[in-house]
Design a protein around this motif. Structure first.
Motif, mmCIF file in Angstrom:
data_model
loop_
_atom_site.group_PDB
_atom_site.id
_atom_site.type_symbol
_atom_site.label_atom_id
_atom_site.label_comp_id
_atom_site.label_asym_id
_atom_site.label_seq_id
_atom_site.Cartn_x
_atom_site.Cartn_y
_atom_site.Cartn_z
ATOM 1 N N PHE A 60 66.078 37.531 167.155
ATOM 2 C CA PHE A 60 67.251 38.391 166.780
ATOM 3 C C PHE A 60 68.500 37.501 166.385
ATOM 4 C CE2 PHE A 60 66.059 41.572 169.981
ATOM 5 C CZ PHE A 60 65.576 42.405 168.933
ATOM 6 N N LEU A 61 68.119 36.075 167.016
ATOM 7 C CA LEU A 61 69.458 35.052 166.580
ATOM 8 C C LEU A 61 69.080 34.723 165.267
ATOM 9 C CD1 LEU A 61 69.516 33.002 169.692
ATOM 10 C CD2 LEU A 61 71.434 34.318 168.595
ATOM 11 N N PHE A 62 67.944 34.578 164.516
ATOM 12 C CA PHE A 62 67.610 34.255 163.265
ATOM 13 C C PHE A 62 67.961 35.300 162.325
ATOM 14 C CE2 PHE A 62 64.910 34.775 159.767
ATOM 15 C CZ PHE A 62 64.723 33.523 158.905
ATOM 16 N N VAL A 63 67.866 36.666 162.776
ATOM 17 C CA VAL A 63 68.506 37.684 161.859
ATOM 18 C C VAL A 63 69.798 37.544 161.755
ATOM 19 C CG1 VAL A 63 68.685 40.186 161.479
ATOM 20 C CG2 VAL A 63 66.494 39.304 162.353
ATOM 21 N N GLY A 64 70.537 37.564 162.789
ATOM 22 C CA GLY A 64 71.946 37.425 162.859
ATOM 23 C C GLY A 64 72.446 36.155 161.954
ATOM 24 N N ILE A 65 71.838 35.150 162.218
ATOM 25 C CA ILE A 65 72.338 33.909 161.346
ATOM 26 C C ILE A 65 72.221 33.985 160.035
ATOM 27 C CG2 ILE A 65 72.033 31.360 161.069
ATOM 28 C CD1 ILE A 65 71.540 31.154 164.192
ATOM 29 N N PHE A 66 70.968 34.561 159.838
ATOM 30 C CA PHE A 66 70.375 34.519 158.206
ATOM 31 C C PHE A 66 71.177 35.683 157.482
ATOM 32 C CE2 PHE A 66 67.486 34.488 154.741
ATOM 33 C CZ PHE A 66 66.771 33.453 155.049
ATOM 34 N N MET A 67 71.643 36.641 158.055
ATOM 35 C CA MET A 67 72.414 37.824 157.423
ATOM 36 C C MET A 67 73.903 37.111 157.265
ATOM 37 S SD MET A 67 71.468 40.385 156.484
ATOM 38 C CE MET A 67 71.649 42.004 156.409
ATOM 39 N N ASN A 68 74.633 36.410 158.019
ATOM 40 C CA ASN A 68 75.691 35.900 157.884
ATOM 41 C C ASN A 68 75.810 34.927 156.527
ATOM 42 O OD1 ASN A 68 77.709 36.744 159.326
ATOM 43 N ND2 ASN A 68 77.451 35.289 161.005
ATOM 44 N N THR A 238 60.794 43.372 169.883
ATOM 45 C CA THR A 238 60.343 42.015 169.397
ATOM 46 C C THR A 238 59.749 42.060 168.065
ATOM 47 O OG1 THR A 238 59.842 41.356 171.573
ATOM 48 C CG2 THR A 238 59.185 39.881 169.994
ATOM 49 N N GLU A 239 58.834 43.247 167.797
ATOM 50 C CA GLU A 239 58.337 43.385 166.507
ATOM 51 C C GLU A 239 59.404 43.598 165.452
ATOM 52 O OE1 GLU A 239 54.041 45.010 167.721
ATOM 53 O OE2 GLU A 239 55.404 46.319 167.483
ATOM 54 N N SER A 240 60.376 44.431 165.909
ATOM 55 C CA SER A 240 61.310 44.847 164.894
ATOM 56 C C SER A 240 62.237 43.835 164.351
ATOM 57 C CB SER A 240 62.233 46.091 165.343
ATOM 58 O OG SER A 240 63.044 45.697 166.457
ATOM 59 N N SER A 241 62.194 42.838 165.134
ATOM 60 C CA SER A 241 63.190 41.850 164.913
ATOM 61 C C SER A 241 62.570 40.854 163.872
ATOM 62 C CB SER A 241 63.497 40.969 166.259
ATOM 63 O OG SER A 241 62.226 40.277 166.782
ATOM 64 N N VAL A 242 61.147 40.684 164.056
ATOM 65 C CA VAL A 242 60.355 39.898 162.885
ATOM 66 C C VAL A 242 60.551 40.475 161.862
ATOM 67 C CG1 VAL A 242 59.350 38.200 164.502
ATOM 68 C CG2 VAL A 242 58.298 40.225 163.900
ATOM 69 N N VAL A 243 60.314 41.918 161.853
ATOM 70 C CA VAL A 243 60.318 42.517 160.647
ATOM 71 C C VAL A 243 61.689 42.464 159.938
ATOM 72 C CG1 VAL A 243 60.012 44.966 159.718
ATOM 73 C CG2 VAL A 243 58.502 44.121 161.359
ATOM 74 N N ALA A 244 62.887 42.560 160.628
ATOM 75 C CA ALA A 244 64.254 42.499 160.020
ATOM 76 C C ALA A 244 64.442 41.117 159.486
ATOM 77 C CB ALA A 244 65.197 42.868 161.388
ATOM 78 N N GLY A 245 63.673 40.161 160.229
ATOM 79 C CA GLY A 245 63.874 38.626 159.850
ATOM 80 C C GLY A 245 63.126 38.564 158.490
ATOM 81 N N ALA A 246 61.995 39.091 158.377
ATOM 82 C CA ALA A 246 61.360 39.259 157.156
ATOM 83 C C ALA A 246 62.003 39.900 156.016
ATOM 84 C CB ALA A 246 59.846 39.824 157.147
ATOM 85 N N TYR A 247 62.684 40.906 155.983
ATOM 86 C CA TYR A 247 63.656 41.685 155.421
ATOM 87 C C TYR A 247 64.711 40.752 154.948
ATOM 88 C CZ TYR A 247 67.043 45.272 153.738
ATOM 89 O OH TYR A 247 67.954 45.675 153.059
ATOM 90 N N CYS A 248 65.441 40.170 155.995
ATOM 91 C CA CYS A 248 66.629 39.022 155.317
ATOM 92 C C CYS A 248 66.081 38.109 154.528
ATOM 93 C CB CYS A 248 67.103 38.341 156.672
ATOM 94 S SG CYS A 248 67.741 39.347 157.850
#
Ligand code: NA
Ligand code: NA
Lengths: 426, 325, 187
Positions: A60-68, A238-248
């Protein structure tokens, strides 16, 4: 019954010793004095780091930081503006709505306040809004971040209380939306009552609305994958967070923002933030072992339960949490107080999920409460607007938020309905 | 979950004579949440033993993994961080490999067969291995109901498990069991089990009979095969160090209380399943007519494989156990 | 006297730079470990949904990488002074108080992190015999007890360096959080 190690702990955290180390220190004292084996320290630490549910935290932190880093989130605000900008306090409403959507991909309020917040404040100022009010709306609305899933605090609570992360996430949906709605109601009241400068913008055409909504779609993808995936049960949190990470990552490539340098920066940032959280969770586990097995928690529980009435206990609990949240970071309080909360939940026959949401909501309000008001601090600093002058408007937002808190506290259905309907709890 | 350790210490303090010794505190842990059968029996044991030991040793009971999961609690025993634990007997296989055979599917035909093994010289050696690592088993007579298999579709024989995502806990021998049966073993945490079934993360699974009803797994997977592929027991173990600290009289009291608690446990569990089964059938659950021989035939090669992979130390353990039938 | 003093300072600065460089490289490597386990997890999700056939063992490998990265991360965060503190009480206190607390913190880390070493080693010995979990080929000891021992050693070493370098260099920047701006936003 106030034990020496607990006094040492309190003294240390007040004296700015990192909380993780203060927890270890008082536990080491306890272990040495009681002749306990040091295996416990290694074991509990590794137990926390190896918990599969906590995997969600780095992701989740990865998604947040990457989105920014990609920076498409302002489009959400612009699209919201096109839809409702012409109502009373229109841009303020757009601000809240943008935060609700942003909350759907970030577990952190401060990321919202410092990132998306600057754009929102600038747009409102440009449109002629009172700048202090604009900062207040931004700071207050960022508090939705940890309530609408994903939420690091919910992950931590699920870990500590051995409940399902999924159930916690689903439980946060309605309270999060309620927070947003109550703030929007307050905006109308405040703008009218205090005659705050809040000029309405020109009504956008339908074509414009759809155009800007379409433009915000890439940014909307994050929350759609996360919340959609979680709510439909396609993915575990947890899975959704890595999928969102990949999307980012895909988005960043499409928008030509991707570089190895940026990836390295994001990953080390993710490492630093998540290690800090994990260290807290791990030392928290050690600390909890100590305060539970030494009898301190039983003593405190009985003290609070002596109030007798469930309503009084819950009110007292809200008071204690609100107070602590004013001075200490929400996750840190949560870790320290979890065993007590679990005990009270068992004694009062309350759902751990309900209690978890109450606790996190309380602590989140600390983000906009003086003296620290970290959300306001971050927004004020990022926009160069006075903290002190914005404080008045910010504190007023505690009115709708405390009403929400009380509703959530005394009507369990607000939290439990969604997880129940979707089958995450029985 | 409740962090309140529960003790049965007498309130008024039985008029103690001169130099008052502070009692030894013994922590008993269990993974089950309050209200689950194992947690209930631990509480019962705690109350019994505290009453009879008259404050010389005071037991505190910590349910719901408050002291850690089962493996963690066994580690705690080894270093005397905690003095007693009730775990599944399977978990003891972590420290004394021979006990892994208890978890091997279809290795035993019923509880009697299992007890013949556990009371044999063969098992003595395995218990000795535990003692050497600081774990003293006091009682293993807490009989849970046998383990069943269930799915979203009827499972008549191992053929029906072919390629089916099957929930297992993160225990190596479980993986071997169900891979051998033809399923695709998928690790899912116990707390996510019902949801995982509902959402199709897994399409079949196993558990003890009582859990199938109480955790409502039947709602998503209503076809049950009462294959009884394993006969789970709960075992009450002590830290060897802590056990040796006790006087022979205290040890005897503890053993007696454990036996009483076990009898109570066994009666309750059995009656409960008779009631549960009726309710399950009313709820539309189908108990399928399965082919046990087919399952056993499919599992035949597993024993040799497990032995060669070092799942137990005694050569020919499986055959020796079969000879006890 | 001045010369030897200067030399000591030079050596300490050198040590600081070496450690700093080491931590920088370590954090990049560890950061990529975090990236790798997220990628593995992602492929596991794809395999499960698209091909209906997850790899047995991938989940446990992810856990192993997580324990290692987070254990090392704990030491990295400490080196950068980024661990969560309560600022409220001391934020306006005189600098002497802050200096004292800096030393107290390092001393506390030095003494209490030591427990991870003997505790971790005992646990390692206990876990080494365990049958490997979740499809891995090595026992849990190598990604459970071992990283904690390494973390303990790192924390002890880093706190010793921090204590000594501040005593000699008296550079107040050594007490400040030193990681990139805005990296750690949690609330
Ligand atoms: Na969120
Ligand atoms: Na906002």
């Amino acid at each position: 019954m106030l034990k020496y190690y607990f006094i040492v702990f309190i003294f240390m955290i007040l004296a700015q010793v990192p909380i993780a180390f203060a927890m270890t220190t008082s536990s080491v004292m306890y272990a040495v004095i009681n002749g306990q084996n040091f295996v416990m320290f290694a074991q509990k630490f590794a137990n926390a780091l190896s918990d599969f549910n906590l995997l969600a935290i780095p992701a989740f932190l990865f998604v947040g930081i990457f989105m920014n880093e990609i920076g498409l989130t302002d489009r959400i605000f612009v699209a919201a503006e096109k839809w409702i900008g012409h109502f009373t306090g229109g841009l303020a409403h757009a601000n809240v709505i943008a935060s609700m959507i942003f909350a759907g991909m970030s577990g952190s309020a401060l990321a919202d306040a410092g990132g998306l917040g600057t754009i929102e404040v600038k747009a409102m100022k440009d449109a002629g809004y009172d700048e202090h009010f604009s900062v207040a709306v931004t700071a207050a609305s960022s508090a939705i971040g940890p309530i609408i899933p994903p939420s690091i605090n919910f992950v931590i609570w699920a870990f500590l209380s051995q409940t399902s992360t999924l159930a916690m996430f689903l439980a946060g949906v309605v309270p999060g939306v309620l927070m947003g709605l109550s703030m929007m109601i307050w905006i109308v009241v405040a703008v009218k009552k205090f005659k705050i400068k809040a000029p309405t913008v020109q009504k956008a055409s339908w074509a414009e609305r759809f155009e800007y909504s379409l433009k915000s779609l890439p940014a909307l993808g994050g929350p759609i994958i996360l919340i959609g995936g979680i709510m439909t049960g396609i993915f575990t949190p947890t899975e959704s967070s890595v999928v969102a990470g990949a999307y980012c990552v895909v988005l960043s490539v499409v928008y030509k923002k991707f570089s190895i340098k940026m990836l390295t920066r994001t990953l080390t940032n993710t490492l630093i933030s998540s290690s800090m959280v994990m260290a807290l969770a791990a030392t928290g586990l050690i600390f909890n072992w100590m305060i539970v097995t030494s009898g301190l928690i039983t003593y405190m529980t009985n003290m609070i339960l002596s109030l007798g009435n469930t309503y009084l206990v819950l009110l007292a609990l809200n008071g204690i949490l609100l107070f602590m949240g004013c001075f200490i970071g929400s996750m840190q309080v949560l870790i320290m107080i979890a065993p007590l909360l679990m005990n009270l939940a068992a004694a009062l026959n309350l759902s751990l999920i309900h209690v978890g949401v109450i606790a996190v909501l309380n602590l989140t309000l600390g983000l906009i409460t003086p003296p620290m008001a970290p959300s306001l601090f971050v927004t004020a600093k990022a926009t160069g607007v006075s903290f002190d002058k914005s404080l008045k408007y910010t504190v007023q937002f505690l009115i709708p938020l405390v009403v929400t808190l009380l509703l959530v506290t005394f009507i369990p259905g607000i939290t439990l309905w969604v997880p129940r309907v979707l089958g995450a709890i029985k | 979950v409740q962090n309140n350790p529960t003790t049965g210490q007498p309130e008024n303090g039985t008029a103690q004579e001169a130099p008052k010794k502070s009692p030894m505190v013994y922590k008993l842990g269990n993974a089950g949440a309050l209200g689950e059968p194992a947690a209930i029996v631990c509480q019962l044991f705690t109350d019994l033993v505290n009453e009879r030991l008259e404050g010389e040793v005071v037991f505190e009971f910590y349910p719901a993994e408050q002291l850690g999961n089962e493996i963690t609690m066994l580690e705690n025993l080894q270093v005397d961080l905690q003095q007693a634990v009730m775990t599944a007997i399977d978990t003891l296989g972590t420290y004394s490999k021979d006990f892994n055979i208890i978890s091997m599917a279809f290795a035993f035909e019923d509880h009697d067969h299992l007890f013949k093994y556990l009371e044999s010289d063969l098992a003595d050696a395995a218990f000795k291995v535990l003692e050497d690592q600081g774990i003293h088993v006091v009682n293993f007579n807490f009989k849970k109901n046998p383990r069943i298999i269930f799915g979203k579709k009827p499972i008549y024989s191992p053929d029906d498990l072919k390629g089916v995502k099957f929930r297992i806990p993160n225990i190596p021998i479980w993986e071997k069991n169900f891979r051998t049966m033809g399923a695709v073993p998928t690790i899912v945490a116990w707390s996510e089990y019902p949801f995982a079934l509902m959402q199709g993360v897994v399409d079949a699974g196993e558990c003890t009979k009582e859990a199938y009803y109480s955790v409502k797994l039947f709602e998503a997977a209503p076809y049950v095969a009462e294959v009884d592929y394993a006969f789970p027991l709960e075992a009450l173990s002590f830290s060897k160090t802590a056990w040796d600290r006790l006087t022979p009289e205290q040890q005897k009291i503890i053993e007696e209380c454990a036996e009483i608690a076990a009898e109570e446990f066994n009666t309750t569990i059995n009656t409960k399943w008779q009631e549960d089964k009726k309710k399950l059938i009313e709820a539309g659950v189908e108990f399928v007519d399965f082919d046990k021989e087919a399952f056993m035939a499919k599992m035949a090669p597993l024993a040799g494989q497990l032995e060669s992979e070092g799942f137990w130390g005694t050569p020919g353990l499986y055959e020796k156990v079969q000879a006890l039938r | 006297m001045d010369d030897s003093n200067g030399l000591v300072k030079k050596v300490v600065k050198k040590i600081h730079n070496v450690v700093d460089q080491f931590i920088r490289v370590l954090s990049i490597i560890t950061g990529y470990i975090v990236g790798i386990f997220m990628v593995i997890l992602f492929f596991q999700v794809v395999l499960r949904f698209v091909f209906k056939n997850p790899i047995y063992g991938a989940d446990e490998l992810v856990i192993a990488l997580m324990v290692w990265s987070m254990a090392l991360g704990n030491a990295i965060v400490y080196w950068h002074n980024e661990h969560a503190v309560i600022e409220f009480c001391l934020q306006n206190s005189p600098s002497i108080v802050k200096k004292i607390m800096h030393h107290v913190t390092n001393l506390v880390v030095l003494t209490t992190s030591f427990v991870y070493i003997p505790g971790g080693l005992t646990l390692f010995r206990m876990q080494k015999k365990l049958i490997p979990l979740g499809g891995l080929s090595f026992s849990k000891a190598y990604y459970f007890a071992l990283p904690i021992v390494v973390m303990g050693v790192l924390l002890v070493a880093l706190s010793a360096v921090k204590t000594i370098e501040y005593l000699i260099l008296k550079d107040d920047k050594l007490m400040m959080p030193s990681f990139g701006e805005g990296g750690v936003k949690l609330d």
